[in-house]
Enzyme design. Structure first.
Site, mmCIF file in Angstrom:
data_model
loop_
_atom_site.group_PDB
_atom_site.id
_atom_site.type_symbol
_atom_site.label_atom_id
_atom_site.label_comp_id
_atom_site.label_asym_id
_atom_site.label_seq_id
_atom_site.Cartn_x
_atom_site.Cartn_y
_atom_site.Cartn_z
ATOM 1 N N SER A 137 0.817 -1.111 0.002
ATOM 2 C CA SER A 137 -0.066 0.001 -0.026
ATOM 3 C C SER A 137 0.720 1.169 0.072
ATOM 4 O O SER A 137 1.648 1.534 -0.996
ATOM 5 C CB SER A 137 -1.020 0.007 0.888
ATOM 6 O OG SER A 137 -1.962 1.045 1.329
ATOM 7 N N ASP A 167 -2.447 6.425 -3.340
ATOM 8 C CA ASP A 167 -1.553 5.967 -2.939
ATOM 9 C C ASP A 167 -1.015 4.716 -3.808
ATOM 10 O O ASP A 167 -1.498 4.435 -4.617
ATOM 11 C CB ASP A 167 -1.875 5.300 -1.438
ATOM 12 C CG ASP A 167 -2.938 4.103 -1.289
ATOM 13 O OD1 ASP A 167 -3.389 4.062 -2.412
ATOM 14 O OD2 ASP A 167 -2.950 3.512 -0.396
ATOM 15 N N ASP A 216 -1.158 1.450 -3.827
ATOM 16 C CA ASP A 216 -1.953 0.477 -4.310
ATOM 17 C C ASP A 216 -3.263 0.912 -4.925
ATOM 18 O O ASP A 216 -4.154 0.315 -5.270
ATOM 19 C CB ASP A 216 -2.088 -0.734 -3.493
ATOM 20 C CG ASP A 216 -2.907 -0.621 -2.264
ATOM 21 O OD1 ASP A 216 -2.977 0.866 -1.977
ATOM 22 O OD2 ASP A 216 -3.661 -1.457 -1.946
ATOM 23 N N ASP A 254 -6.022 2.539 -3.498
ATOM 24 C CA ASP A 254 -7.176 2.330 -2.796
ATOM 25 C C ASP A 254 -7.463 3.512 -1.751
ATOM 26 O O ASP A 254 -8.534 3.600 -1.171
ATOM 27 C CB ASP A 254 -7.464 0.885 -1.982
ATOM 28 C CG ASP A 254 -6.178 0.866 -0.803
ATOM 29 O OD1 ASP A 254 -5.242 1.867 -0.661
ATOM 30 O OD2 ASP A 254 -6.156 -0.070 0.112
#
Length: 450
Positions: free
Chosen positions: A101, A241, A243, A245
């Site tokens: 992440s 960010d 990833d 999400d």
């Protein structure tokens, strides 16, 4: 439930250190195949972000799943919510994301989605852990090994899905938008989504090299977005960010709009159009200003523990559809089964389009309260939730704040630290009150500021 390998967001750690090693990843794939494939086939969707270590973990998981009897479908670099969506779209048995992440490139993780695009239930993760602890984990029969292949059109499929969540009667034509892709998984997705909807797109953080993910860019470093919006005189900016999400936005004046602000805009719009379905779930860290603003809009609000897993649990418990965190992780069950940065940004823009207003105008009515957060590192064991002097000081501060502020003591789950958060109308007063509580904790147990 006590899980040995799985945390609140899958398996995470430093690359090359257990459990983020190729050996463990092979065994994890094999164990998951045993539980979910039952040696009788099944498909698993595998996506990753742009970390260099993703190649290693992708190959290891592919091997393990195949040996466990599942057929891996390799997506390559894709946002986490894209994997959740494609797992459902392909009717796959399992989805896997290789990502840490918003963390630096030297960290990585492996997280799972069910066939419904939601996080695996605790009992399934515990069953997988039982297999992980076996010394001799048998492979599937040789005739039952899975076949791996790449899904070349995965980006296009997800781009069309994102666009489908934006009202068809609207276009972004005439809008200049800065996108910060964090050198992460949205780098080849987000620019196309917004361009195809008509926007004039300026991108930063869209040149990943394996080690620059989240490095000075993205939602954890929004200063890069703000500077670009002001320099280019853009209408607004959007930062994801690593990833994809999470999302933060910036208005034309360079004012950063966090997850609480975006939740406010989406909640007002969906209520007005009869699509809110209940209220809004925040977390213990959600700004009091949002709670009061939603109260004025007659929108119910409740708090969950920090973490998107707990936000989702509370949404399902209340049969509501909208929740999120101030970090920008927003869950809109009207559109997705997990936090989706691109889709959340589109819902904010859709709200602006319906009202014919700018982001700053849509944010009117929301006054964010100053927060002060002090980390106190514990060097001697006390329970701050029961210590009489600590609690007496907390109650004294709460009485002084009344309904125009709040206090939160939160223990870290990974280190011996207590986070002291005070929120109120005046920044200087809030800092003084937070320090008062921190000083009592330090005095009671020989602590120090973290």
């Amino acid at each position: 439930m006590n899980r040995k390998y799985f945390g609140t967001d899958g398996v995470r750690g430093r690359v090359g250190q257990f459990p983020i090693t190729p050996n463990f990843a092979v065994k994890l794939g094999l164990a998951a195949g045993k539980v979910l494939g039952k040696n009788k086939g099944g498909r698993v969707i595998i996506g990753k972000d742009t970390r260099l270590s993703g190649y290693m973990l992708e190959a290891a998981l592919e091997s393990g799943f195949s040996a466990g009897g599942m057929s891996p479908v390799m997506l390559g670099p894709m946002p986490t919510p894209a994997v959740a969506y494609l797992t459902r779209a392909f009717r796959a048995d399992l989805g896997v994301v290789i990502s840490a992440s918003h963390n630096p490139f030297y960290d990585n993780g492996i997280k799972f989605f069910s066939s419904q695009g939601t996080k695996l239930p605790d009992e399934v993760e515990l069953e997988i852990e039982k297999y992980l602890d076996m010394d001799d984990l048998e492979l599937a029969n040789a005739s039952d090994f899975g076949r791996a292949y790449r899904q070349e059109d995965a980006p296009g499929r997800y781009i069309e899905y994102c666009k489908s969540t934006f009202a068809s009667q609207f276009t972004l034509s005439g809008m200049k938008i800065v996108l910060d892709c964090a050198n992460g998984a949205t780098y080849h997705i987000a620019p196309l989504v917004f361009k195809e909807l008509g926007a004039d797109v300026i991108t930063i953080g869209d040149k990943p090299n394996g080690t620059n993910i989240n490095d000075g860019v993205g939602s954890t470093h929004p200063e890069a977005l703000v500077a670009k919006v002001l320099a280019t005189k853009a209408d607004l900016g959007i930062a994801f960010d690593g990833d994809g999400d999470r999302v933060l936005m910036c208005d034309r004046n360079g004012v950063l709009r966090d997850g609480d602000n975006l939740l406010y805009v989406i909640a007002k719009d969906t209520k007005k159009r009869g699509r809110l379905n209940g209220g809004v779930v925040g977390t213990l860290m959600t700004n009091l200003g949002l709670e009061l603003a939603l109260e004025r809009e007659q929108i119910p609000f409740t708090r969950a523990k920090v973490g998107d897993r707990y936000v989702m649990e509370k949404l399902l418990e209340n049969n509501w559809t909208l929740g999120g965190e101030n970090s920008g992780h927003i869950i809109s069950l009207n559109h997705a089964t997990t936090g989706d940065g691109i889709v959340s940004a589109l819902q904010v823009l859709k709200a602006c389009m319906y009202e014919g207003k700018s982001l700053e105008e849509m944010s009117e009515g929301l006054s964010m309260f100053p927060q002060d957060l002090i980390n106190v590192r514990l060097t001697a064991g006390i329970d701050v939730t029961t210590d009489e002097k600590v609690q007496a000081e907390v109650k004294a501060v709460e009485n002084e704040l009344g309904k125009k502020g709040r206090v939160l003591l939160r223990k870290s789950g990974t280190e011996p630290v207590v986070r002291v958060m005070v929120e109120g109308e005046d920044a200087a007063d809030v800092h003084t009150k937070a320090q008062r509580i921190a000083d009592v904790i330090i005095h009671q147990s020989g602590c120090e500021n973290a």
